[in-house]
Scaffold this motif. Sequence first.
Motif, PDB file in Angstrom:
ATOM      1  N   SER A  27      54.971  27.818  34.313  1.00 16.18           N
ATOM      2  CA  SER A  27      53.720  27.064  34.191  1.00 16.18           C
ATOM      3  C   SER A  27      53.006  27.562  32.943  1.00 16.18           C
ATOM      4  O   SER A  27      53.153  28.712  32.542  1.00 16.18           O
ATOM      5  N   PHE A  28      52.200  26.680  32.321  1.00 16.55           N
ATOM      6  CA  PHE A  28      51.573  27.036  31.053  1.00 16.55           C
ATOM      7  C   PHE A  28      50.513  25.995  30.695  1.00 16.55           C
ATOM      8  O   PHE A  28      50.498  24.879  31.239  1.00 16.55           O
ATOM      9  N   THR A  29      49.647  26.378  29.789  1.00 17.49           N
ATOM     10  CA  THR A  29      48.686  25.439  29.228  1.00 17.49           C
ATOM     11  C   THR A  29      49.307  24.807  27.983  1.00 17.49           C
ATOM     12  O   THR A  29      49.807  25.517  27.102  1.00 17.49           O
ATOM     13  N   LEU A  30      49.284  23.497  27.934  1.00 16.33           N
ATOM     14  CA  LEU A  30      49.859  22.761  26.806  1.00 16.33           C
ATOM     15  C   LEU A  30      48.729  22.079  26.041  1.00 16.33           C
ATOM     16  O   LEU A  30      48.061  21.178  26.553  1.00 16.33           O
ATOM     17  N   ALA A  31      48.500  22.545  24.822  1.00 16.60           N
ATOM     18  CA  ALA A  31      47.433  21.964  23.998  1.00 16.60           C
ATOM     19  C   ALA A  31      47.850  20.598  23.461  1.00 16.60           C
ATOM     20  O   ALA A  31      49.034  20.260  23.397  1.00 16.60           O
ATOM     21  N   GLU A  35      80.811  27.075  36.220  1.00 19.55           N
ATOM     22  CA  GLU A  35      80.303  27.382  34.886  1.00 19.55           C
ATOM     23  C   GLU A  35      78.784  27.470  34.867  1.00 19.55           C
ATOM     24  O   GLU A  35      78.096  26.987  35.771  1.00 19.55           O
ATOM     25  N   GLU A  36      78.273  28.079  33.818  1.00 17.32           N
ATOM     26  CA  GLU A  36      76.842  28.107  33.550  1.00 17.32           C
ATOM     27  C   GLU A  36      76.587  27.106  32.429  1.00 17.32           C
ATOM     28  O   GLU A  36      77.277  27.103  31.405  1.00 17.32           O
ATOM     29  N   LEU A  37      75.608  26.221  32.619  1.00 14.15           N
ATOM     30  CA  LEU A  37      75.303  25.198  31.619  1.00 14.15           C
ATOM     31  C   LEU A  37      73.990  25.534  30.922  1.00 14.15           C
ATOM     32  O   LEU A  37      72.915  25.348  31.484  1.00 14.15           O
ATOM     33  N   PRO A  38      74.042  26.048  29.687  1.00 16.88           N
ATOM     34  CA  PRO A  38      72.803  26.316  28.949  1.00 16.88           C
ATOM     35  C   PRO A  38      72.103  25.013  28.580  1.00 16.88           C
ATOM     36  O   PRO A  38      72.743  23.969  28.398  1.00 16.88           O
ATOM     37  N   LEU A  39      70.790  25.080  28.459  1.00 16.16           N
ATOM     38  CA  LEU A  39      70.020  23.899  28.084  1.00 16.16           C
ATOM     39  C   LEU A  39      68.759  24.321  27.344  1.00 16.16           C
ATOM     40  O   LEU A  39      68.322  25.463  27.430  1.00 16.16           O
ATOM     41  N   ARG A  40      68.207  23.358  26.648  1.00 18.26           N
ATOM     42  CA  ARG A  40      66.962  23.578  25.906  1.00 18.26           C
ATOM     43  C   ARG A  40      66.018  22.428  26.218  1.00 18.26           C
ATOM     44  O   ARG A  40      66.417  21.268  26.228  1.00 18.26           O
ATOM     45  N   VAL A  41      64.769  22.759  26.513  1.00 21.75           N
ATOM     46  CA  VAL A  41      63.762  21.743  26.816  1.00 21.75           C
ATOM     47  C   VAL A  41      62.662  21.831  25.760  1.00 21.75           C
ATOM     48  O   VAL A  41      62.018  22.874  25.608  1.00 21.75           O
ATOM     49  N   ALA A  42      62.465  20.749  25.036  1.00 20.23           N
ATOM     50  CA  ALA A  42      61.388  20.666  24.051  1.00 20.23           C
ATOM     51  C   ALA A  42      60.221  19.913  24.678  1.00 20.23           C
ATOM     52  O   ALA A  42      60.381  18.791  25.164  1.00 20.23           O
ATOM     53  N   VAL A  43      59.061  20.539  24.704  1.00 18.40           N
ATOM     54  CA  VAL A  43      57.861  19.947  25.294  1.00 18.40           C
ATOM     55  C   VAL A  43      56.848  19.701  24.175  1.00 18.40           C
ATOM     56  O   VAL A  43      56.628  20.577  23.330  1.00 18.40           O
ATOM     57  N   ARG A  44      56.249  18.524  24.191  1.00 20.03           N
ATOM     58  CA  ARG A  44      55.221  18.208  23.189  1.00 20.03           C
ATOM     59  C   ARG A  44      53.972  17.702  23.891  1.00 20.03           C
ATOM     60  O   ARG A  44      54.048  16.844  24.779  1.00 20.03           O
ATOM     61  N   GLY A  45      52.824  18.250  23.500  1.00 18.94           N
ATOM     62  CA  GLY A  45      51.563  17.842  24.098  1.00 18.94           C
ATOM     63  C   GLY A  45      51.160  16.426  23.704  1.00 18.94           C
ATOM     64  O   GLY A  45      51.591  15.907  22.675  1.00 18.94           O
ATOM     65  N   VAL A  48      46.378  20.053  28.623  1.00 16.04           N
ATOM     66  CA  VAL A  48      46.695  19.915  30.046  1.00 16.04           C
ATOM     67  C   VAL A  48      47.250  21.234  30.561  1.00 16.04           C
ATOM     68  O   VAL A  48      47.762  22.055  29.796  1.00 16.04           O
ATOM     69  N   GLN A  49      47.143  21.428  31.863  1.00 14.55           N
ATOM     70  CA  GLN A  49      47.767  22.559  32.523  1.00 14.55           C
ATOM     71  C   GLN A  49      49.059  22.076  33.181  1.00 14.55           C
ATOM     72  O   GLN A  49      49.030  21.234  34.080  1.00 14.55           O
ATOM     73  N   VAL A  50      50.182  22.573  32.716  1.00 13.35           N
ATOM     74  CA  VAL A  50      51.475  22.243  33.321  1.00 13.35           C
ATOM     75  C   VAL A  50      51.708  23.216  34.468  1.00 13.35           C
ATOM     76  O   VAL A  50      51.862  24.424  34.248  1.00 13.35           O
ATOM     77  N   ASP A  51      51.693  22.697  35.676  1.00 10.37           N
ATOM     78  CA  ASP A  51      51.862  23.544  36.855  1.00 10.37           C
ATOM     79  C   ASP A  51      53.307  23.980  37.054  1.00 10.37           C
ATOM     80  O   ASP A  51      53.573  25.062  37.577  1.00 10.37           O
ATOM     81  N   ARG A  52      54.239  23.128  36.611  1.00  6.26           N
ATOM     82  CA  ARG A  52      55.645  23.452  36.838  1.00  6.26           C
ATOM     83  C   ARG A  52      56.513  22.598  35.919  1.00  6.26           C
ATOM     84  O   ARG A  52      56.308  21.395  35.781  1.00  6.26           O
TER      85      ARG A  52
END
Length: 245
Positions: free
Chosen positions: A81-85, A30-40, A45-49
Amino acid sequence: MAFRAFFSALGINAPEADTVPARTDVHPGEELPLRVAVRGGGADVQVDRLTVELVIRVEECEPAETGWAAPQVLASVELGSFTLAAKEERTFEGSVAIPWEMPLTHALGRGLKGARCALRTTMAIDNAVDPGDFDEIAVHARPVQDAMFQAFADLGFRFAEAEVKKHYRNHQRTQKLAYCQELEFGFPSSYNRQSQLEMTVITARPDSVEVIPGSIGSFLFTADELDVAAWTSWLDDFCRSHWSA
């Protein structure tokens, strides 16, 4: 069911990642969908991965008999990767593929002793990687696998333990993962055998099943031919041909 990973090295106002799978009961393939909520946190910060991994308990990798300290990765999804304010909130969507030969944690609706699986989220910031936290998920047997467990039970075998080993048992060249699961069953008295039968079942494809009973050969079946009656007949004939009743 959610879990949270904190970066203590960045202080009390550290960024956090909160991962919620679409469900916590899955089946191989099966494929397991997921959601990740990120809060600064308190600073940009720079999130590399940002990664969500499917991890399992592997017997020889654990320092204790019932340990769950060194999980091994079977599959993962990279969320970039992304910048997280500071105080910024972001949501990422993804999915993890459950391998066809995924070790089971449940069969016939019941948990298997020794078997554990989880999702683990890691977030790398400035070359520091948070080790992550787990939320365990249940990997249930497919019908052909449940039929095998029912056959063992009908013949009087006692399930003892499920152990994932880091090695290949690729007699029929079906195995794709570097891990396989050994299922240990205690013999009933009718087979005049005091030890346990270690059964490895490799289901790397939806249409085939490789059965490796202990160290006595390997047998390849199509999944469609193995219902409870077929499993029971084959298992009984196999045991009686190798051990006197």
